[in-house]
Scaffold this motif. Structure first.
Motif, PDB file in Angstrom:
ATOM      1  N   LEU A 133       0.834  -1.210   0.000  1.00 54.96           N
ATOM      2  CA  LEU A 133       0.000   0.000   0.000  1.00 54.96           C
ATOM      3  C   LEU A 133       0.868   1.259   0.000  1.00 54.96           C
ATOM      4  O   LEU A 133       0.511   2.268  -0.622  1.00 54.96           O
ATOM      5  CB  LEU A 133      -0.930  -0.008   1.215  1.00 54.96           C
ATOM      6  N   ARG A 134       1.979   1.218   0.693  1.00 55.18           N
ATOM      7  CA  ARG A 134       2.895   2.356   0.685  1.00 55.18           C
ATOM      8  C   ARG A 134       3.465   2.566  -0.709  1.00 55.18           C
ATOM      9  O   ARG A 134       3.568   3.719  -1.187  1.00 55.18           O
ATOM     10  CB  ARG A 134       4.026   2.103   1.685  1.00 55.18           C
ATOM     11  N   TYR A 135       3.838   1.476  -1.364  1.00 50.67           N
ATOM     12  CA  TYR A 135       4.309   1.563  -2.757  1.00 50.67           C
ATOM     13  C   TYR A 135       3.229   2.149  -3.653  1.00 50.67           C
ATOM     14  O   TYR A 135       3.507   2.996  -4.519  1.00 50.67           O
ATOM     15  CB  TYR A 135       4.723   0.169  -3.236  1.00 50.67           C
ATOM     16  N   GLN A 195       4.313 -10.149  -6.226  1.00 48.62           N
ATOM     17  CA  GLN A 195       4.628 -10.337  -4.806  1.00 48.62           C
ATOM     18  C   GLN A 195       3.728 -11.378  -4.152  1.00 48.62           C
ATOM     19  O   GLN A 195       4.095 -11.953  -3.117  1.00 48.62           O
ATOM     20  CB  GLN A 195       4.492  -8.995  -4.057  1.00 48.62           C
ATOM     21  N   TYR A 196       2.556 -11.619  -4.751  1.00 47.37           N
ATOM     22  CA  TYR A 196       1.596 -12.579  -4.178  1.00 47.37           C
ATOM     23  C   TYR A 196       1.364 -13.782  -5.084  1.00 47.37           C
ATOM     24  O   TYR A 196       0.444 -14.573  -4.834  1.00 47.37           O
ATOM     25  CB  TYR A 196       0.266 -11.877  -3.897  1.00 47.37           C
ATOM     26  N   ASN A 197       2.181 -13.910  -6.108  1.00 47.41           N
ATOM     27  CA  ASN A 197       2.080 -15.054  -7.027  1.00 47.41           C
ATOM     28  C   ASN A 197       0.663 -15.181  -7.612  1.00 47.41           C
ATOM     29  O   ASN A 197       0.090 -16.276  -7.670  1.00 47.41           O
ATOM     30  CB  ASN A 197       2.483 -16.339  -6.306  1.00 47.41           C
ATOM     31  N   ILE A 198       0.097 -14.066  -8.029  1.00 46.42           N
ATOM     32  CA  ILE A 198      -1.242 -14.042  -8.640  1.00 46.42           C
ATOM     33  C   ILE A 198      -1.090 -14.195 -10.154  1.00 46.42           C
ATOM     34  O   ILE A 198      -0.218 -13.579 -10.765  1.00 46.42           O
ATOM     35  CB  ILE A 198      -1.975 -12.733  -8.291  1.00 46.42           C
ATOM     36  N   ASP A 239       9.381  -3.839 -11.445  1.00 45.01           N
ATOM     37  CA  ASP A 239      10.256  -3.917 -10.266  1.00 45.01           C
ATOM     38  C   ASP A 239       9.825  -5.115  -9.420  1.00 45.01           C
ATOM     39  O   ASP A 239       8.765  -5.110  -8.803  1.00 45.01           O
ATOM     40  CB  ASP A 239      10.176  -2.624  -9.455  1.00 45.01           C
ATOM     41  N   GLU A 240      10.666  -6.129  -9.407  1.00 41.83           N
ATOM     42  CA  GLU A 240      10.352  -7.334  -8.631  1.00 41.83           C
ATOM     43  C   GLU A 240      10.705  -7.184  -7.151  1.00 41.83           C
ATOM     44  O   GLU A 240      10.340  -8.033  -6.344  1.00 41.83           O
ATOM     45  CB  GLU A 240      11.106  -8.540  -9.206  1.00 41.83           C
ATOM     46  N   ASN A 241      11.411  -6.153  -6.790  1.00 43.59           N
ATOM     47  CA  ASN A 241      11.925  -6.008  -5.420  1.00 43.59           C
ATOM     48  C   ASN A 241      11.303  -4.834  -4.676  1.00 43.59           C
ATOM     49  O   ASN A 241      11.967  -4.153  -3.877  1.00 43.59           O
ATOM     50  CB  ASN A 241      13.454  -5.854  -5.468  1.00 43.59           C
ATOM     51  N   ILE A 242      10.041  -4.568  -4.908  1.00 44.85           N
ATOM     52  CA  ILE A 242       9.409  -3.422  -4.249  1.00 44.85           C
ATOM     53  C   ILE A 242       9.267  -3.646  -2.748  1.00 44.85           C
ATOM     54  O   ILE A 242       9.283  -2.684  -1.959  1.00 44.85           O
ATOM     55  CB  ILE A 242       8.031  -3.112  -4.880  1.00 44.85           C
ATOM     56  N   LEU A 243       9.158  -4.896  -2.307  1.00 53.14           N
ATOM     57  CA  LEU A 243       8.998  -5.147  -0.858  1.00 53.14           C
ATOM     58  C   LEU A 243      10.244  -4.731  -0.082  1.00 53.14           C
ATOM     59  O   LEU A 243      10.150  -4.142   0.993  1.00 53.14           O
ATOM     60  CB  LEU A 243       8.696  -6.636  -0.624  1.00 53.14           C
ATOM     61  N   SER A 244      11.406  -5.058  -0.621  1.00 50.98           N
ATOM     62  CA  SER A 244      12.642  -4.694   0.080  1.00 50.98           C
ATOM     63  C   SER A 244      12.829  -3.181   0.181  1.00 50.98           C
ATOM     64  O   SER A 244      13.527  -2.698   1.077  1.00 50.98           O
ATOM     65  CB  SER A 244      13.834  -5.307  -0.644  1.00 50.98           C
ATOM     66  N   LYS A 245      12.177  -2.424  -0.697  1.00 51.28           N
ATOM     67  CA  LYS A 245      12.296  -0.970  -0.689  1.00 51.28           C
ATOM     68  C   LYS A 245      11.272  -0.293   0.213  1.00 51.28           C
ATOM     69  O   LYS A 245      11.536   0.795   0.723  1.00 51.28           O
ATOM     70  CB  LYS A 245      12.148  -0.430  -2.112  1.00 51.28           C
ATOM     71  N   TYR A 246      10.142  -0.944   0.432  1.00 47.66           N
ATOM     72  CA  TYR A 246       9.058  -0.294   1.155  1.00 47.66           C
ATOM     73  C   TYR A 246       8.717  -0.957   2.494  1.00 47.66           C
ATOM     74  O   TYR A 246       7.856  -0.461   3.209  1.00 47.66           O
ATOM     75  CB  TYR A 246       7.797  -0.244   0.279  1.00 47.66           C
ATOM     76  N   LEU A 247       9.392  -2.043   2.815  1.00 47.37           N
ATOM     77  CA  LEU A 247       9.189  -2.647   4.140  1.00 47.37           C
ATOM     78  C   LEU A 247       9.821  -1.765   5.197  1.00 47.37           C
ATOM     79  O   LEU A 247      10.972  -1.334   5.074  1.00 47.37           O
ATOM     80  CB  LEU A 247       9.802  -4.049   4.196  1.00 47.37           C
ATOM     81  N   ILE A 248       9.069  -1.507   6.285  1.00 51.43           N
ATOM     82  CA  ILE A 248       9.562  -0.646   7.363  1.00 51.43           C
ATOM     83  C   ILE A 248      10.154  -1.525   8.455  1.00 51.43           C
ATOM     84  O   ILE A 248       9.508  -2.439   8.928  1.00 51.43           O
ATOM     85  CB  ILE A 248       8.421   0.226   7.923  1.00 51.43           C
TER      86      ILE A 248
END
Length: 248
Positions: A133-135, A195-198, A239-248
Motif C-alpha cells: 500500500l505504501r508503494y 509479490q503474491y504469485n497471482i 520492479d520485482e523487489n518493491i517489498l525490500s524498498k518499502y518494508l519498514i
C-alpha cells in the motif's frame, strides 16, 4: 492358632529345662559325692536356678530393646519403604496416567507453537500489505491524481492481494489522466501481483477493472499478452523487489 504355638513353645522350654536340670543334678551329685536319694532335690534346685536365669535373660533383652531410640527403627523403616517403592514397578494405571499427561503436554505445546506460527505469519502478512500500500500511494502521488482516487486504488489493491479477486464495486470512478499510460498501469499491476504469485488472468482483470477508462477500447487477450513491458522508458517500471524498498 497363635495360642497353640505359644503352648507348644512353653512346653518345649519346660522339657529342655527339666532335661538340663537333670543332667546338671546328676553331674553335681557325682562330683560332690552326694547320695542319689537327694538327686530330686538337687534337680529341683537346678531347675529353679535355670528358670531364674531364663527370666533374667528375658528382662535384660527387653531392657536393651527399650533403650534403643525409636528414631532408629523409624529410619530403618523409612529406608525399607523407600527401597520398596523404588523396586516396585509402576502399575498399569500409573503408566496410563503418565502417558495421558505426556499427550496433554504435547498437545499444549503443539497448540502454542501453532498459535505463535500463525501470529508471526499474520504479522508478516500485515507488514507485506502495508509495504504494498505504501508503494501504491507513493507511486500515484507522482501523478495528478487526487487523494480520493489514490485511496480508491489502495482499497482495490488491498482487496486484490487479500482475496485474489477483483474489487469491481468501486464507489469512486478513477478518471483517465494523460500522465499515465497503459504500459505503466500494467507494469504497476504486474509488480503487485508478482509479490503474491497471482496469475496473469486475474492480474489482467484487476488492471482493466481498476483503470477502466484507460482500457475501454482494449480486449482482455491484448492486455494479458502485453501485461509486462521491460523495453523502453516508462513512468512505472517493472520492479520485482518493491517489498525490500518499502518494508519498514
Amino acid at each position: 492358632m497363635k495360642q497353640k504355638q505359644h503352648i507348644l513353645h512353653s512346653l518345649t522350654i519346660e522339657v529342655m529345662a527339666v532335661l538340663l536340670a537333670s543332667m546338671i543334678a546328676f553331674q553335681v551329685c557325682n562330683m560332690l559325692g552326694i547320695r542319689m536319694s537327694l538327686l530330686p532335690f538337687v534337680m529341683a534346685t537346678g531347675y529353679i536356678i535355670l528358670k531364674l536365669l531364663y527370666h533374667l535373660c528375658i528382662i535384660v533383652a527387653r531392657y536393651i530393646i527399650e533403650a534403643i531410640p525409636s528414631s532408629h527403627f523409624a529410619l530403618a523403616n523409612e529406608k525399607t519403604d523407600t527401597s520398596s517403592s523404588v523396586v516396585l514397578p509402576p502399575s498399569a494405571k500409573d503408566c496410563v496416567e503418565v502417558q495421558k499427561k505426556r499427550m496433554e503436554l504435547f498437545h499444549y505445546e503443539y497448540q502454542r507453537e501453532q498459535q505463535q506460527y500463525q501470529q508471526r505469519k499474520e504479522e508478516e502478512e500485515n507488514k507485506k500489505l502495508n509495504a504494498i500500500l505504501r508503494y501504491t500511494r507513493e507511486t500515484f502521488k507522482r501523478f495528478d491524481l487526487n487523494e480520493t482516487e489514490i485511496f480508491q486504488i489502495c482499497e482495490s489493491v488491498r482487496y486484490f492481494v487479500t482475496n485474489h479477486q477483483v474489487f469491481s464495486m468501486t464507489e469512486v470512478h478513477i478518471k483517465k489522466h494523460n500522465s499515465l499510460t497503459q504500459i505503466s498501469l500494467k507494469n504497476f499491476a504486474w509488480n503487485i501481483a508478482f509479490q503474491y504469485n497471482i496469475g496473469r488472468d486475474m492480474t489482467t482483470s484487476f488492471v482493466m477493472a481498476t483503470f477502466s477508462e484507460w482500457f475501454a477500447n482494449s480486449t482482455f487477450d491484448t492486455v494479458r499478452k502485453n501485461l509486462r513491458t521491460t523495453t523502453g522508458r516508462h513512468k512505472i517500471e517493472i520492479d520485482e523487489n518493491i517489498l525490500s524498498k518499502y518494508l519498514i
